[in-house]
Design an enzyme around this catalytic site. Structure first.
Site, PDB file in Angstrom:
ATOM      1  N   GLY A 129      57.117  19.187  48.539  1.00 18.52           N
ATOM      2  CA  GLY A 129      58.074  18.492  49.405  1.00 18.52           C
ATOM      3  C   GLY A 129      58.502  17.133  48.915  1.00 18.52           C
ATOM      4  O   GLY A 129      58.824  16.267  49.725  1.00 18.52           O
TER       5      GLY A 129
ATOM      6  N   GLU B  69      32.605  45.377  39.998  1.00 20.81           N
ATOM      7  CA  GLU B  69      33.028  44.492  41.089  1.00 20.81           C
ATOM      8  C   GLU B  69      31.919  44.290  42.114  1.00 20.81           C
ATOM      9  O   GLU B  69      31.823  43.223  42.736  1.00 20.81           O
ATOM     10  CB  GLU B  69      34.281  45.045  41.773  1.00 20.81           C
ATOM     11  CG  GLU B  69      35.481  45.215  40.845  1.00 20.81           C
ATOM     12  CD  GLU B  69      35.863  43.938  40.124  1.00 20.81           C
ATOM     13  OE1 GLU B  69      35.532  42.842  40.623  1.00 20.81           O
ATOM     14  OE2 GLU B  69      36.487  44.023  39.043  1.00 20.81           O
TER      15      GLU B  69
END
Length: 482
Positions: free
Chosen positions: A33, A281
């Site tokens: 921003g 995993e």
């Protein structure tokens, strides 16, 4: 941002009209921003605002870019004379403001053809801090006839620049009189994210479970632009499934797609390869669950996303700004956990650990050679060459990695039931959320996830006997004091 009360200033003998701040540099990652902040500041000051993109000054014809810069500041000074001040915002200022010592930025064909170079930068430097000269022809005529005695008026034109790369800017741009102030515009903290989500979620028909407070915890490190994108994507996902209300699951799916990519299942993968990926995993997941209590397990999957056959991801429980030595060692063990499970449970080594080993090596190198957490305080940052530092520390790095590998092997072996259960569920369902993995742990061991470990449990992290002895003294003293 920099608005002054001239009446108060005059009481202390300061005239801000003559000593106004001329420049403000906004630094920070993309999407935070910076342009919006400059626009808001101009609106707050009730002065004209001019936007320019630095690359738009560049032109293939020599001198055109300089004329554009001159024209912009000439118009800004006219407006400043009418309204009292004017703000110029130059986005991506590093495109024309790079250091003149940085290779070809100072000349060459690019400079001759007007693509930037020192000529355009010199013009910007001159316009930001011009000499005290009259700005109109009549005043110049009176000055030449010696009929104008007062000092030339210095109009208040504030230049606000924005960049993601402040380190590459020329030092002449950063001196007082040009960019007097530097402001870092970082990603919002928790309270900032809650405010941003409240603004965007008010426009969305959403489920009561999709609250700004909940999603703000999931988006640590996100910029306002990323937050807006995720909210929009969650609405699209809800529409695709035919719903009129956006749910938390839609928001979660939007985040996963943004961070990891679209789901692309490999239907031709054999059962043996799927089993390899599942245990790989599962090793990461068990280590993350048990060794990183300051983070929460987000998701484990064996469905391909992007170039990854599977992944195990965590999210911080709160905004964090530093890490301890024990947390760095825990991260190394998480990286090595997949290889440990492959050796202990599958009886083989797979090539899917290349990124894990690279990350573990980099972490071990930083642990020993950058942040002084080993036996030496040497930092390779002093010599500016991490590659040379890694080579010099290779024996110690390898020793540290082997020590951590042995520890994580003991961990996954001790919790073998947990590893098997996660791998089995992954083979059945494809992916698991952190809540589902916690439910598996609770069903196996009858207790919730271990809390954050204290100093007594962390005795095992020390690699030398001397460090362990000093740590024991510290813990024993703490026990006596309590």
């Amino acid at each position: 941002m920099f608005h002054y009360n001239n009446q108060t200033a005059s009481e202390i003998g300061v005239d801000f009209s003559k000593n106004a701040i001329r420049g403000l540099l906004l630094c920070g990652p993309p999407g935070t921003g910076k342009a919006y902040l400059a626009q808001v500041d101009a609106n707050e000051a009730q002065v004209p605002f001019a936007y320019a993109s630095a690359p738009s000054f560049q032109n293939m014809f020599f001198g055109v870019g300089n004329l554009k810069v001159m024209g912009l500041y000439k118009k800004a000074r006219k407006l400043a004379k009418v309204y009292g001040a004017c703000i110029i915002f130059i986005d991506e200022i590093d495109a024309i403001g790079m250091s003149r010592g940085a290779g070809s930025a100072g000349g060459g064909l690019g400079g001759l053809m007007g693509m930037g170079g020192s000529g355009l930068l010199n013009e910007l430097l001159l316009q930001m801090d011009p000499p005290n000269m009259d700005n109109n022809g009549f005043a110049k005529l009176l000055r030449s006839l010696r009929l104008r005695k007062k000092k030339a008026e210095r109009l208040a034109v504030l230049t606000i620049g924005a960049t993601n790369l402040p380190d590459v800017l020329d030092t002449a741009l950063l001196r007082p009189g040009r960019f007097d102030r530097k402001l870092w515009v970082d990603a919002p903290d928790y309270d900032g994210r809650v405010d941003i989500f409240q603004y965007y979620l008010e426009k969305v028909t959403r489920d009561p479970e999709l609250t700004p407070e909940r999603v703000a915890l999931d988006t640590i490190g996100y910029s306002p632009a990323q937050i807006k994108h995720i909210v929009n994507e969650s609405v699209v996902i809800a529409h695709q499934r035919g719903a009129s209300v956006t749910k938390y699951e839609d928001f979660r799916a939007a985040m996963e797609t943004y961070e990891w990519g679209l789901k692309q299942p490999l239907r031709s993968m054999s059962e043996d390869e799927r089993r390899n990926v599942a245990y790989h995993e599962a090793g990461h997941a068990v280590a993350q669950f048990l060794l990183k209590p300051q983070e929460r397990l987000w998701k484990v999957t064996i469905i391909r996303r992007g170039d990854a056959l599977g992944l195990a991801a965590t999210k911080p429980t709160h905004d964090r700004y530093n890490r301890s030595d024990s947390e760095m060692l825990a991260e190394i063990r998480v990286c090595l956990a997949a290889r440990a499970v492959e050796e202990e449970f599958l009886g083989k080594k797979l090539n899917g650990v290349n990124s894990d080993l690279r990350q573990a090596t980099q972490l071990a190198g930083a642990y020993l050679g950058a942040v002084g957490m080993g036996e030496e305080l040497f930092s390779w940052l002093a010599i500016g060459s991490p590659e040379e530092g890694l080579k010099a520390l290779r024996p110690k790095i390898n020793e540290l990695l082997n020590n951590e590998m042995n520890k994580v092997k003991k961990l996954v072996t001790k919790h073998s039931d947990f590893v098997h259960a996660i791998a089995t569920q992954l083979l059945k369902r494809g992916d698991l959320t952190g809540e589902e993995i916690e439910a598996i742990y609770l069903g196996l061991y009858g207790e919730k996830r271990p809390a954050a470990q204290d100093a007594m449990i962390h005795r095992e992290i020390f690699s030398s006997l001397s460090e362990a002895a000093s740590a024991k003294e510290m813990v024993d003293k703490a026990e006596l004091d309590s």
